[in-house]
Design a protein around this motif. Structure first.
Motif, short mmCIF file in Angstrom:
data_model
loop_
_atom_site.label_atom_id
_atom_site.label_comp_id
_atom_site.label_asym_id
_atom_site.label_seq_id
_atom_site.Cartn_x
_atom_site.Cartn_y
_atom_site.Cartn_z
N ASP A 186 108.89 43.46 -32.18
CA ASP A 186 108.01 44.30 -32.99
C ASP A 186 108.85 45.34 -33.74
O ASP A 186 108.58 46.52 -33.67
CB ASP A 186 106.96 44.98 -32.09
N HIS A 354 115.07 49.61 -28.97
CA HIS A 354 115.01 48.63 -27.89
C HIS A 354 116.33 47.89 -27.82
O HIS A 354 116.37 46.71 -27.55
CB HIS A 354 113.93 47.60 -28.19
N TYR A 379 114.23 41.74 -24.55
CA TYR A 379 112.90 42.19 -24.96
C TYR A 379 111.94 41.00 -24.87
O TYR A 379 112.24 39.92 -25.40
CB TYR A 379 113.01 42.71 -26.40
N ASN A 417 112.89 45.33 -21.67
CA ASN A 417 111.60 45.90 -22.05
C ASN A 417 110.48 44.87 -21.91
O ASN A 417 110.56 43.79 -22.51
CB ASN A 417 111.62 46.38 -23.50
N GLU A 418 109.47 45.22 -21.13
CA GLU A 418 108.22 44.45 -21.03
C GLU A 418 108.46 42.96 -20.90
O GLU A 418 107.99 42.17 -21.72
CB GLU A 418 107.37 44.67 -22.27
N TYR A 481 99.14 50.80 -22.57
CA TYR A 481 98.43 51.11 -23.81
C TYR A 481 96.94 51.31 -23.55
O TYR A 481 96.09 50.83 -24.30
CB TYR A 481 98.72 50.04 -24.88
N TYR A 485 95.39 49.00 -26.81
CA TYR A 485 95.20 47.56 -26.58
C TYR A 485 94.26 47.34 -25.40
O TYR A 485 93.77 46.23 -25.19
CB TYR A 485 96.54 46.87 -26.28
N GLU A 509 106.08 54.03 -22.28
CA GLU A 509 105.32 53.88 -23.53
C GLU A 509 103.85 54.15 -23.28
O GLU A 509 103.29 53.74 -22.26
CB GLU A 509 105.45 52.46 -24.12
N TRP A 554 105.20 56.29 -27.18
CA TRP A 554 105.57 55.40 -28.26
C TRP A 554 104.91 55.90 -29.52
O TRP A 554 103.71 55.80 -29.62
CB TRP A 554 105.12 53.97 -27.92
N ARG A 564 102.97 43.93 -38.46
CA ARG A 564 101.93 44.94 -38.76
C ARG A 564 101.58 44.89 -40.24
O ARG A 564 102.07 45.68 -41.05
CB ARG A 564 102.46 46.33 -38.39
N ASN A 574 104.61 49.83 -38.14
CA ASN A 574 103.97 50.20 -36.89
C ASN A 574 103.75 51.71 -36.99
O ASN A 574 104.72 52.47 -37.17
CB ASN A 574 104.88 49.83 -35.71
N LYS A 576 102.60 53.94 -34.85
CA LYS A 576 102.41 54.72 -33.62
C LYS A 576 103.30 55.97 -33.59
O LYS A 576 103.36 56.66 -32.58
CB LYS A 576 102.64 53.85 -32.39
C1 GCB Z 1 105.16 47.62 -26.78
C2 GCB Z 1 106.57 47.35 -27.12
C3 GCB Z 1 106.97 48.03 -28.41
C4 GCB Z 1 105.87 47.86 -29.44
C5 GCB Z 1 104.64 48.55 -28.93
C6 GCB Z 1 103.44 48.41 -29.87
O1 GCB Z 1 104.73 47.46 -25.69
O2 GCB Z 1 107.45 47.69 -26.09
O3 GCB Z 1 108.17 47.45 -28.86
O4 GCB Z 1 106.24 48.32 -30.69
O5 GCB Z 1 104.27 48.00 -27.71
O6 GCB Z 1 103.32 49.19 -30.78
O7 GCB Z 1 102.65 47.50 -29.66
#
Ligand code: GCB
Length: 602
Positions: A186, A354, A379, A417-418, A481, A485, A509, A554, A564, A574, A576
């Motif tokens: 992402d 990341h 990632y 990450n995740e 999230y 989400y 995050e 984040w 996006r 993005n 955020k």
């Molecule tokens: C996440 C990821 C990050 C994304 C973020 C998002 O969980 O670690 O890389 O950019 O969510 O904005 O969805």
């Protein structure tokens, strides 16, 4: 190709990746160097015509020859001299409109003259090239490097002439299923020579690398090692911190290696007092100075202790996106701007997501007193069972630790990450953790993991962090999230957390997209009010999360992402960010600022 030898890596991890990546000299900024930054001639080559012939065999007459027709009849179908330029350092996507979405090969060429001096070794150093680089000097292949975020170098002593040298680099940023990262991320896959390039001079036997930090668990013993490279491997080397009146002299062995261990009364480096000492490493044939800070970092029970004192990490996640202009960040100014915004929010900590960020960022963090979480590009859905993928990840992580191991600001190495829980993934990551511990016994290991919901109802949302990887880590990281989400913002109010480990936790995050200046009600997606709403519920919930010793929402600034696309809103960003690309603060910024004020008061 002569490979430059890096001691600890050779002791702890395999360096024999296919394609021979070379390893870099420590502290290149301290060396006399000829910068090769600036305008490079470039050829866009989506079909890799400059590399393969029409039978898809590597061509002997590729673009690396930098050829010119010798007479009017000779057929040569490329010409660097009349090709357009790109700036180095810099990604290509943000420099030319028609390269915005480009993923593939671009050839770079830079010509230079150089006054060759006898007794001087020359090292061609690249800060980073995303993703795969094949490097040629004067038509000869030096080697290749895989991985977009770490430095690499080739010894070129004896290969450089006084006039008309040319470096050609084939840079390819095609995403690969077996790559690190893999095809799915992402963030923008910025390609090119994204960090600086230099020709570094060194004496015949030079100080190749050193590790000088406080010994694990001690406030007044400096420990580490030094490694020379060259024919006079065995020498007396002294390491001194003149301001503290501390020094030691050691004798390197036949491999140029010696360990260090000496007492020193030092003012500890901390965000409140980011004290850096001039450290002098003096061999008989070379001397290097570097500003180094000294601090201890430990995890004890559920606490994180900096210099022996428990602390809360008031952080924010940061991408390596350039403020104001968008594109891959690389400069000291970029670093100061990003870290300045983080400090304004009340941060004493950043999570550099990341992938390993540029060295300016880490050195500015050292100067400005900002603690750092440094992350590997492992990632999401890496090819866990592929041995080459592991070697690639392992090499990138080793190069990142090698570059930054003397930076006081870095307290955490994050391996991933995740990543989705499975036995092969946990084995892969546990191996990486063990590798980093062997390479750097002083810092803490972490990873951004996920939580799992158990029996959510409209009244209750019990979640648990029980990822088996947690067993291998010192500090747990968790991305969540809730409110974006996962439910609406108030889901945080009914969420209760269970942590399966007695270890400190960083909420690595949480967040929501908001377009700066878009206003509406607190339930309207993409408005500043919705994002603010999410953060208001989040900070209330954070107060109830057991073991919580830090947070890195984040994300600091909006950043480009091909995922996006929403027109008129995201337009490939993005959103955020707590600040916009231009540094405009969104409402949620002030929620975090307030939360961090309350944490500072504690
Ligand atoms: C996440 C990821 C990050 C994304 C973020 C998002 O969980 O670690 O890389 O950019 O969510 O904005 O969805």
């Amino acid at each position: 190709m002569t490979k430059i030898y890096l001691p600890l890596l050779a002791l702890t991890v395999s360096m024999s990746l296919p394609g021979e990546p070379a390893t870099a000299i420590a502290n290149p900024g301290a060396r006399h160097a000829i910068s090769l930054d600036g305008k490079w001639r470039t050829i866009v080559d989506p079909y890799e015509n400059g590399y393969y012939d029409y039978r898809l065999q590597p061509s002997k007459d590729g673009y690396f020859r930098n050829a010119k027709p010798r007479d009017k009849s000779e057929l040569i179908e490329y010409d660097f001299d009349s090709s357009p330029t790109l700036d180095v350092p810099g990604d290509w996507n943000s420099q030319r409109e028609n390269l915005f979405f480009y993923e593939g090969t671009i050839w770079y060429r830079r010509s230079f003259d150089y006054q060759v001096r006898p007794g001087t070794r020359l090292i061609l150093y690249f800060g980073a090239a995303n993703y795969e680089a094949i490097v040629y000097l004067n038509g000869e292949k030096l080697g290749m490097h895989t991985g977009g975020f770490t430095p690499f170098a080739f010894e070129v002593t004896g290969k450089v002439r006084d006039k008309d040298n040319f470096v050609v680099v084939k840079v390819d940023n095609k995403r690969r299923r077996d790559g690190v990262p893999t095809v799915n991320t992402d963030w923008w896959n910025y390609g090119g020579l994204t960090r600086g390039v230099a020709l570094i001079e060194a004496p015949e036997t030079y100080i190749h690398d050193y590790f000088v930090q406080l010994k694990k668990g001690s406030q007044n013993t400096v420990a580490g090692w030094v490694k020379l490279n060259g024919p006079r491997a065995a020498q007396r080397v002294s390491v001194g911190i003149p301001e503290a009146g501390a020094s030691v002299t050691v004798t390197t062995d036949v491999n140029g290696y010696a360990t260090l261990n000496f007492p020193a009364q030092l003012t500890p480096w901390s965000p409140d007092n980011p004290k850096l000492y001039d450290v002098a490493i003096t061999a008989e044939t070379d001397v290097v100075h570097e500003l180094i800070g000294f601090r201890t970092i430990e995890a004890r029970g559920t606490e994180i202790l900096l210099n022996g004192k428990p602390m809360f990490l008031r952080g924010v996640s940061v991408h390596e996106e350039a403020p104001f202009r968008a594109g891959r960040a690389f400069s000291v100014e970029d670093a100061r701007t990003l870290l300045g915004w983080a400090k304004e929010m009340g941060c004493n900590f950043v999570r550099l997501a990341h992938y390993p960020h540029n060295e300016n960022m880490i050195r500015e963090a050292d100067r400005m007193g900002v603690l750092v979480w440094s992350e590997s590009p492992v990632y999401w859905t890496i090819d866990w069972e592929n041995k080459d993928t592991f070697s690639n990840a392992s090499n990138q992580v080793a190069e990142s630790v090698a570059r930054d191991k003397n930076r006081a600001s870095i307290i955490l190495w994050s391996v991933a990450n995740e990543t989705p829980v499975s036995a092969p993934r946990t084995a892969f990551l546990t191996k990486l953790v063990e590798q980093v511990r062997a390479q750097d016994p002083t810092r803490l290991l972490t990873a951004a993991m996920e939580h799992h919901s158990e029996r959510a109802t409209p009244e209750a949302n019990p979640v648990v962090i029980n990822d088996p990887l947690g067993a291998a880590l010192d500090v747990l990281g968790c991305n969540e999230y809730l409110g974006w989400y996962d439910g609406m913002p108030d889901i945080a109010d009914i969420t209760t957390w269970t942590i399966a480990y007695r270890k400190p936790l960083i909420m690595s995050e949480f967040g929501a997209d908001a377009l700066y200046g878009l206003h509406g009600d607190a339930m309207a997606r993409f408005t500043e009010e919705y994002q603010e709403n999410v953060f208001q519920h989040q900070v209330k919930m954070l107060g109830r999360v057991p073991n919580l010793r830090g947070s890195t929402p984040w994300v600091l600034m909006d950043f480009r992402s091909p995922r996006r696309s929403l027109p008129g809103i995201q337009d490939y960003f993005n959103l955020k960010g707590l600040v916009s690309l231009h540094g405009e603060k969104k409402k949620a910024f002030f929620v975090m600022q307030e939360f961090y004020r309350s944490k500072q008061a504690n």
